[in-house]
Design a protein around this motif. Structure first.
Motif, PDB file in Angstrom:
ATOM      1  N   ALA A 129       0.857  -1.152   0.029  1.00 16.99           N
ATOM      2  CA  ALA A 129       0.046  -0.074  -0.050  1.00 16.99           C
ATOM      3  C   ALA A 129       0.859   1.191   0.148  1.00 16.99           C
ATOM      4  O   ALA A 129       2.001   1.321   0.668  1.00 16.99           O
ATOM      5  N   ASP A 130       0.510   2.486  -0.688  1.00 18.72           N
ATOM      6  CA  ASP A 130       0.893   3.547  -0.493  1.00 18.72           C
ATOM      7  C   ASP A 130       1.058   4.080   0.722  1.00 18.72           C
ATOM      8  O   ASP A 130       0.123   3.887   1.529  1.00 18.72           O
ATOM      9  N   ALA A 131       2.340   4.664   1.317  1.00 18.52           N
ATOM     10  CA  ALA A 131       2.416   5.300   2.530  1.00 18.52           C
ATOM     11  C   ALA A 131       1.095   6.384   2.819  1.00 18.52           C
ATOM     12  O   ALA A 131       0.843   6.259   4.208  1.00 18.52           O
ATOM     13  N   GLN A 132       0.655   6.923   2.124  1.00 20.61           N
ATOM     14  CA  GLN A 132      -0.317   7.854   2.408  1.00 20.61           C
ATOM     15  C   GLN A 132      -1.692   7.042   2.691  1.00 20.61           C
ATOM     16  O   GLN A 132      -2.539   7.506   3.596  1.00 20.61           O
ATOM     17  N   VAL A 133      -1.866   6.039   1.854  1.00 23.50           N
ATOM     18  CA  VAL A 133      -2.895   5.067   2.227  1.00 23.50           C
ATOM     19  C   VAL A 133      -3.008   4.527   3.469  1.00 23.50           C
ATOM     20  O   VAL A 133      -3.987   4.224   4.347  1.00 23.50           O
ATOM     21  N   ARG A 134      -1.712   3.905   3.906  1.00 28.22           N
ATOM     22  CA  ARG A 134      -1.371   3.389   5.265  1.00 28.22           C
ATOM     23  C   ARG A 134      -1.717   4.283   6.281  1.00 28.22           C
ATOM     24  O   ARG A 134      -2.544   3.835   7.199  1.00 28.22           O
ATOM     25  N   GLN A 135      -1.354   5.389   6.492  1.00 24.55           N
ATOM     26  CA  GLN A 135      -1.453   6.412   7.409  1.00 24.55           C
ATOM     27  C   GLN A 135      -2.928   6.934   7.427  1.00 24.55           C
ATOM     28  O   GLN A 135      -3.248   6.872   8.443  1.00 24.55           O
ATOM     29  N   ALA A 136      -3.709   7.098   6.478  1.00 23.14           N
ATOM     30  CA  ALA A 136      -4.943   7.346   6.366  1.00 23.14           C
ATOM     31  C   ALA A 136      -5.805   6.300   6.930  1.00 23.14           C
ATOM     32  O   ALA A 136      -6.670   6.513   7.898  1.00 23.14           O
ATOM     33  N   ALA A 137      -5.523   5.100   6.682  1.00 18.63           N
ATOM     34  CA  ALA A 137      -6.115   3.763   7.345  1.00 18.63           C
ATOM     35  C   ALA A 137      -5.974   3.929   8.779  1.00 18.63           C
ATOM     36  O   ALA A 137      -6.770   3.570   9.681  1.00 18.63           O
ATOM     37  N   VAL A 138      -4.617   4.193   9.147  1.00 14.09           N
ATOM     38  CA  VAL A 138      -4.312   4.007  10.827  1.00 14.09           C
ATOM     39  C   VAL A 138      -5.223   5.349  11.355  1.00 14.09           C
ATOM     40  O   VAL A 138      -5.713   5.057  12.483  1.00 14.09           O
ATOM     41  N   GLU A 139      -5.156   6.301  10.759  1.00 12.47           N
ATOM     42  CA  GLU A 139      -5.791   7.382  11.377  1.00 12.47           C
ATOM     43  C   GLU A 139      -7.461   7.253  11.519  1.00 12.47           C
ATOM     44  O   GLU A 139      -8.244   7.633  12.317  1.00 12.47           O
ATOM     45  N   ALA A 140      -7.809   6.279  10.575  1.00 15.84           N
ATOM     46  CA  ALA A 140      -9.383   6.116  10.626  1.00 15.84           C
ATOM     47  C   ALA A 140      -9.751   4.896  11.552  1.00 15.84           C
ATOM     48  O   ALA A 140     -10.712   4.486  11.685  1.00 15.84           O
ATOM     49  N   GLY A 141      -8.596   4.331  12.255  1.00 17.48           N
ATOM     50  CA  GLY A 141      -8.764   3.510  13.041  1.00 17.48           C
ATOM     51  C   GLY A 141      -8.457   2.063  12.845  1.00 17.48           C
ATOM     52  O   GLY A 141      -8.750   1.108  13.599  1.00 17.48           O
ATOM     53  N   ALA A 142      -8.073   1.677  11.635  1.00 18.26           N
ATOM     54  CA  ALA A 142      -7.609   0.233  10.972  1.00 18.26           C
ATOM     55  C   ALA A 142      -6.653  -0.450  12.123  1.00 18.26           C
ATOM     56  O   ALA A 142      -5.713   0.216  12.542  1.00 18.26           O
ATOM     57  N   VAL A 143      -6.699  -1.518  12.611  1.00 20.56           N
ATOM     58  CA  VAL A 143      -5.852  -2.219  13.474  1.00 20.56           C
ATOM     59  C   VAL A 143      -5.594  -3.567  12.710  1.00 20.56           C
ATOM     60  O   VAL A 143      -4.692  -4.129  13.056  1.00 20.56           O
ATOM     61  N   GLY A 144      -6.434  -3.996  11.679  1.00 23.43           N
ATOM     62  CA  GLY A 144      -6.175  -5.174  11.374  1.00 23.43           C
ATOM     63  C   GLY A 144      -6.864  -5.331   9.804  1.00 23.43           C
ATOM     64  O   GLY A 144      -7.485  -4.614   9.334  1.00 23.43           O
ATOM     65  N   GLU A 145      -6.422  -6.538   8.925  1.00 23.82           N
ATOM     66  CA  GLU A 145      -6.910  -6.650   7.549  1.00 23.82           C
ATOM     67  C   GLU A 145      -7.215  -8.109   7.495  1.00 23.82           C
ATOM     68  O   GLU A 145      -6.410  -8.700   8.059  1.00 23.82           O
ATOM     69  N   CYS A 146      -8.326  -8.323   6.827  1.00 23.21           N
ATOM     70  CA  CYS A 146      -8.552  -9.887   6.358  1.00 23.21           C
ATOM     71  C   CYS A 146      -8.971  -9.743   4.951  1.00 23.21           C
ATOM     72  O   CYS A 146      -9.964  -8.852   4.635  1.00 23.21           O
ATOM     73  N   SER A 147      -8.410 -10.546   4.077  1.00 22.90           N
ATOM     74  CA  SER A 147      -8.639 -10.440   2.668  1.00 22.90           C
ATOM     75  C   SER A 147      -8.703  -9.105   2.219  1.00 22.90           C
ATOM     76  O   SER A 147      -9.042  -8.925   1.161  1.00 22.90           O
ATOM     77  N   GLY A 148      -7.642  -8.506   2.791  1.00 25.85           N
ATOM     78  CA  GLY A 148      -7.269  -7.223   2.077  1.00 25.85           C
ATOM     79  C   GLY A 148      -8.031  -5.967   2.615  1.00 25.85           C
ATOM     80  O   GLY A 148      -8.089  -5.024   1.944  1.00 25.85           O
ATOM     81  N   ARG A 149      -8.996  -6.381   3.368  1.00 29.23           N
ATOM     82  CA  ARG A 149     -10.178  -5.365   3.596  1.00 29.23           C
ATOM     83  C   ARG A 149      -9.602  -5.141   5.461  1.00 29.23           C
ATOM     84  O   ARG A 149      -9.277  -6.014   6.177  1.00 29.23           O
ATOM     85  N   LEU A 150      -9.706  -3.612   5.665  1.00 31.35           N
ATOM     86  CA  LEU A 150      -9.365  -3.225   7.041  1.00 31.35           C
ATOM     87  C   LEU A 150     -10.515  -3.170   7.910  1.00 31.35           C
ATOM     88  O   LEU A 150     -11.729  -2.674   7.351  1.00 31.35           O
TER      89      LEU A 150
END
Length: 113
Positions: free
Chosen positions: A17-38
């Protein structure tokens, strides 16, 4: 399906994943992924820039699937596994002993708060 934590070296998607996408997901509360879904800690899907890039079932599709076998290993994935469990679609979970202990510790910690 595989369960990964949303951080380096514990997800098959993080490094792609792009660094910007990773950070945005962290800020949105993502803690895990399953099948590529956060997912966030409550097991709720987190929308991200990955959604348009991943060719895989969605969380809603997984929740409608009668039998879902999930696998994960390592204590670093405890929060992610708990999030996936809370999402309610896993019918069979295969984990190793260190992860089982970390899950037990995490649940005990949450209960005591």
């Amino acid at each position: 399906v595989a369960i990964g934590a949303w951080k380096p070296a514990t997800s098959t998607v993080w490094d792609r994943a792009d660094a910007q996408v990773r950070q945005a997901a962290v800020e949105a509360g993502a803690v895990g992924e399953c099948s590529g879904r956060l997912l966030d800690a409550k097991g709720v899907a987190v929308e991200s820039g990955l959604d348009e890039q991943i060719i895989a079932v969605t969380i809603k599709q997984l929740q409608r699937t009668p039998k879902v076998v999930a696998v994960a290993q390592g204590e670093a994935r405890a929060e992610a596994v708990l999030a996936v469990a809370r999402a309610g679609f896993v019918t069979t979970l295969i984990i190793d002993t260190p992860l089982a202990q970390a899950l037990t510790d995490l649940i005990d910690k949450e209960k005591s708060q």
